[in-house]
Every structure is written in structure tokens, then in C-alpha cells.
Design a protein around this motif. Structure first.
Motif, PDB file in Angstrom:
ATOM      1  N   VAL A  45       6.158  -0.859  -3.864  1.00 19.20           N
ATOM      2  CA  VAL A  45       5.017  -0.661  -2.960  1.00 19.20           C
ATOM      3  C   VAL A  45       5.502  -0.563  -1.516  1.00 19.20           C
ATOM      4  CG1 VAL A  45       2.928  -1.716  -2.022  1.00 19.20           C
ATOM      5  CG2 VAL A  45       3.330  -1.749  -4.484  1.00 19.20           C
ATOM      6  N   LEU A  48       7.120   2.858  -0.802  1.00 17.81           N
ATOM      7  CA  LEU A  48       6.123   3.934  -0.717  1.00 17.81           C
ATOM      8  C   LEU A  48       5.290   3.816   0.554  1.00 17.81           C
ATOM      9  CD1 LEU A  48       4.949   4.144  -4.437  1.00 17.81           C
ATOM     10  CD2 LEU A  48       6.180   5.893  -3.153  1.00 17.81           C
ATOM     11  N   ILE A  49       4.964   2.606   0.952  1.00 19.39           N
ATOM     12  CA  ILE A  49       4.162   2.427   2.162  1.00 19.39           C
ATOM     13  C   ILE A  49       4.946   2.863   3.401  1.00 19.39           C
ATOM     14  CG2 ILE A  49       3.182   0.668   3.690  1.00 19.39           C
ATOM     15  CD1 ILE A  49       2.054  -0.671   1.186  1.00 19.39           C
ATOM     16  N   THR A 228       1.422   5.786  -4.341  1.00 19.62           N
ATOM     17  CA  THR A 228       1.004   4.397  -4.133  1.00 19.62           C
ATOM     18  C   THR A 228      -0.280   4.107  -4.902  1.00 19.62           C
ATOM     19  OG1 THR A 228       2.000   4.375  -1.931  1.00 19.62           O
ATOM     20  CG2 THR A 228       0.401   2.649  -2.399  1.00 19.62           C
ATOM     21  N   LEU A 232      -0.678   1.247  -7.599  1.00 16.90           N
ATOM     22  CA  LEU A 232      -1.627   0.150  -7.404  1.00 16.90           C
ATOM     23  C   LEU A 232      -2.686   0.110  -8.494  1.00 16.90           C
ATOM     24  CD1 LEU A 232      -2.107   0.350  -3.540  1.00 16.90           C
ATOM     25  CD2 LEU A 232      -0.820  -1.360  -4.817  1.00 16.90           C
ATOM     26  N   GLU A 292      -3.273   0.507   3.511  1.00 12.86           N
ATOM     27  CA  GLU A 292      -1.889   0.319   3.101  1.00 12.86           C
ATOM     28  C   GLU A 292      -1.413  -1.093   3.464  1.00 12.86           C
ATOM     29  OE1 GLU A 292      -2.347   4.619   4.646  1.00 12.86           O
ATOM     30  OE2 GLU A 292      -3.017   2.623   5.188  1.00 12.86           O
ATOM     31  N   ALA A 296      -0.717  -4.226   0.836  1.00 12.57           N
ATOM     32  CA  ALA A 296       0.610  -4.843   0.851  1.00 12.57           C
ATOM     33  C   ALA A 296       0.524  -6.335   1.166  1.00 12.57           C
ATOM     34  CB  ALA A 296       1.490  -4.134   1.877  1.00 12.57           C
TER      35      ALA A 296
END
Length: 348
Positions: A45, A48-49, A228, A232, A292, A296
Motif C-alpha cells: 500500500v 502504491l500510495i 491501490t 484495498l 490515500e 494508509a
């Protein structure tokens, strides 16, 4: 807009469906990805963020804050909504709907976690998607840039205290170390990297080179967003399939929040005589979220399978279609807005 951006809602819907289905069919694979973490930070994650937000942050010229005086009314409205209204109204809506009105239909042990997720979502003003919303409503580019730059600067120092205050008010223990780590990892570090990259690109190839790089990186950012979403919704796939009522109930305060905050910002701007090209993005910035960061932080604080993570993912689920509806309202009411007849809006 390119074809890819034009049909963003479709791609988002397909990725949500794909992630949910894959998470339901391949729980073991997604459990392995969910366990790939260091200091409670999920590494897939996080990667990707960073790919998602750094290209967006490259657009932000913090020198644009010199233009704050030109748009002080619109910026003042947005800051009021972002930091004095939205986090607190979301905490109130979560308390009213999830702890009371909907409590009998929700798992009792997860209600606090759901509310925490809503607070994390509301306390993070949108950074990345703001440029898309502003473009769709023909917003003033300088205002959008100024507002994003200022919001990012404030978020670096204000996000953790606001979240901690509201989580404390909700009787949820605040893990300060993880919260501060999330702020550093998802705000401070990417903003620093993007600033250095921007300066390097400008010094090497000038404004034209920077714009070319931004054009090329655009698909990278959106692709990271879509991946993402797959990840998720894969993490939450079983919960989503097994708890459709929970998803619907969590969505209610989020929907109310979006329309309430965007409407309040839009009307305040109209009352102050702010130009429509500023009022539109002001309303959209005031209503949308930096989901985002929220996702996270929720994953870091409470885990990928927590109610908080699920609540922020529900925010992702409805963010794009709901914000597109707000864009449509802003565009369709431009004539009504301009009939207000206030003074010189161009400087507001």
C-alpha cells in the motif's frame, strides 16, 4: 481530458469490483499481501500510495502561496470548512448515526473503529484528486494550486493533533507513534521528495520539461490509484461481500458530509461575492478527502482488516461518483450563482 481520465469513474468501478471479487476468491493471497508490513505500515500500500501522490505533488509549487492574497476569501472559506467544520461534523455524524441510530445493525465491537475511520477520512483535505475536480468545473488553476499548497503545509502540522483530539473525544486510544509515522510517511516525506524532484526538473529542463514529465507521469499516478483500489478492496473483499448492510450504513454519514460541506462552502463563497471559478474548486476541495492518507493511516493504526480501514475504503468507494455529482451541481448552477451580483469577484 484524455480518454483514460474521462472514464475514470468506469475504471474505478471495475477495479472496486475486481478487488472485491479477488479478495473473496483468493483470501490467502491477499492475507499474505496484508501481512507484508514494517512497523504496522503495509509495504504494498505504501509503495502504491507514493506512486500515486508524488506525481500529483509535483504539480504543487509552494511558491504559489504568494498568490494567497489574490484569492483570500475563497481560501478562507475552504480553510474554515477543512479545519474548523469537516473533521468535527464528521465526528458528530459518526456519533449520531453509527453509535446511536444504526448501532443495532452494526457489530458492537467495531463501532468505535468505524467512527475512527470516518474521522481519519474527514481530517485529511484532498490533495491529489482536487486537480481533476477543479479541471472538471473550470476552476481557477492558480486558486487550486494555492489552496492545495496551503492545505499540504497545514496538514503536515495539523493532521495528527486534529485526529488525536477527535479520537480522544471518541474515547479511542491514540497510538501517537504510528500516527506520527503515517504523517511523516504519507505527507512529509512525499512532499519533500516531490519538492526536490520538481526543483531538479526545473533546473535541468525548465517549465516545458516539467510539464512533459507531468504528462508522462499522469497515467502512472492514476494506475497506482486503480491498483491501490484493487488491493484495498481485496483486503476487505470478504467483509464487503458478507456485510453489504454495514457498507451501506457507513456510507450514510459520508454522503451527508460531502453534500453538507460542499454546499456550505459554495453558499459561503456566493455570500462573500467570490467568483464562480474560485467557488467551484473551493466547494470541491472542502468536500473531498485525501483518502490515500486516510486509508494508509487507518491501516497503520488499526490494521488492514479493521473497521477503521473498512470505513476509509467505503470513503474511496463513494468518493469519485459523489464528487462527480457535486461537480455537476456546481456547473449546472453557475447561472444562478452569478446572478448574485456581488462586486468585483475576480479578485475574491
Amino acid at each position: 481530458m484524455r480518454l483514460f481520465e474521462r472514464y475514470l469513474t468506469l475504471w474505478v468501478a471495475l477495479c472496486i469490483a475486481a478487488g472485491t471479487l479477488l479478495g473473496h476468491l483468493l483470501p490467502g493471497a491477499f492475507a499474505a499481501l496484508a501481512s507484508a508490513e514494517v512497523a504496522k505500515v503495509n509495504l504494498p500500500v505504501a509503495a502504491l500510495i507514493w506512486l500515486m501522490i508524488i506525481p500529483m505533488l509535483l504539480k504543487v509549487d509552494y511558491g504559489a502561496m504568494r498568490q494567497l492574497q489574490q484569492h483570500w476569501k475563497g481560501i478562507g472559506v475552504t480553510l474554515f470548512i477543512n479545519w474548523a467544520v469537516k473533521p468535527f461534523s464528521m465526528a458528530l455524524l459518526g456519533w449520531v448515526f453509527l453509535r446511536h441510530l444504526f448501532a443495532e445493525w452494526l457489530p458492537a465491537g467495531q463501532i468505535d473503529s468505524y467512527i475512527a475511520g470516518l474521522i481519519l477520512l474527514a481530517a485529511a483535505p484532498c490533495t491529489a484528486m482536487v486537480f481533476v475536480w477543479s479541471n472538471l468545473c473550470r476552476g481557477d488553476a492558480n486558486f487550486t494550486l494555492s489552496q492545495v499548497a496551503l492545505n499540504d503545509a497545514i496538514m503536515v502540522v495539523a493532521y495528527a493533533p486534529v485526529v488525536a483530539l477527535l479520537l480522544g473525544m471518541s474515547a479511542i486510544t491514540v497510538p501517537w507513534d504510528t500516527l506520527l509515522l503515517s504523517v511523516g510517511l504519507y505527507i512529509v516525506a512525499p512532499a519533500g521528495v516531490a519538492t526536490l524532484l520538481r526543483r531538479w526538473m526545473l533546473s535541468r529542463s525548465g517549465e516545458a520539461g516539467l510539464q512533459l514529465a507531468l504528462t508522462r507521469l499522469g497515467p502512472v499516478s492514476l494506475s497506482a490509484l486503480l491498483l491501490t483500489l484493487v488491493l484495498l478492496f481485496g483486503f476487505q473483499g470478504q467483509q464487503i461481500v458478507e456485510q453489504p448492510l454495514v457498507i451501506a450504513l457507513i456510507a450514510v454519514p459520508i454522503l451527508i458530509q460531502v453534500y453538507f460541506t460542499s454546499g456550505l462552502a459554495y453558499l459561503l463563497n456566493r455570500r462573500l461575492g467570490v467568483a464562480h471559478c474560485v467557488a467551484g474548486p473551493s466547494a470541491l476541495i472542502g468536500a473531498s478527502n485525501f483518502f490515500e492518507l486516510a486509508v494508509a493511516t487507518a491501516v497503520g493504526l488499526f490494521g488492514v482488516h479493521s473497521g477503521a480501514a473498512l470505513a476509509t475504503v467505503v470513503g474511496v468507494l463513494i468518493e469519485v461518483p459523489v464528487m462527480l455529482s457535486v461537480v455537476r451541481i456546481v456547473n449546472r448552477t453557475e447561472g444562478w450563482y452569478e446572478r448574485h451580483g456581488a462586486g468585483d469577484r475576480g479578485r475574491s
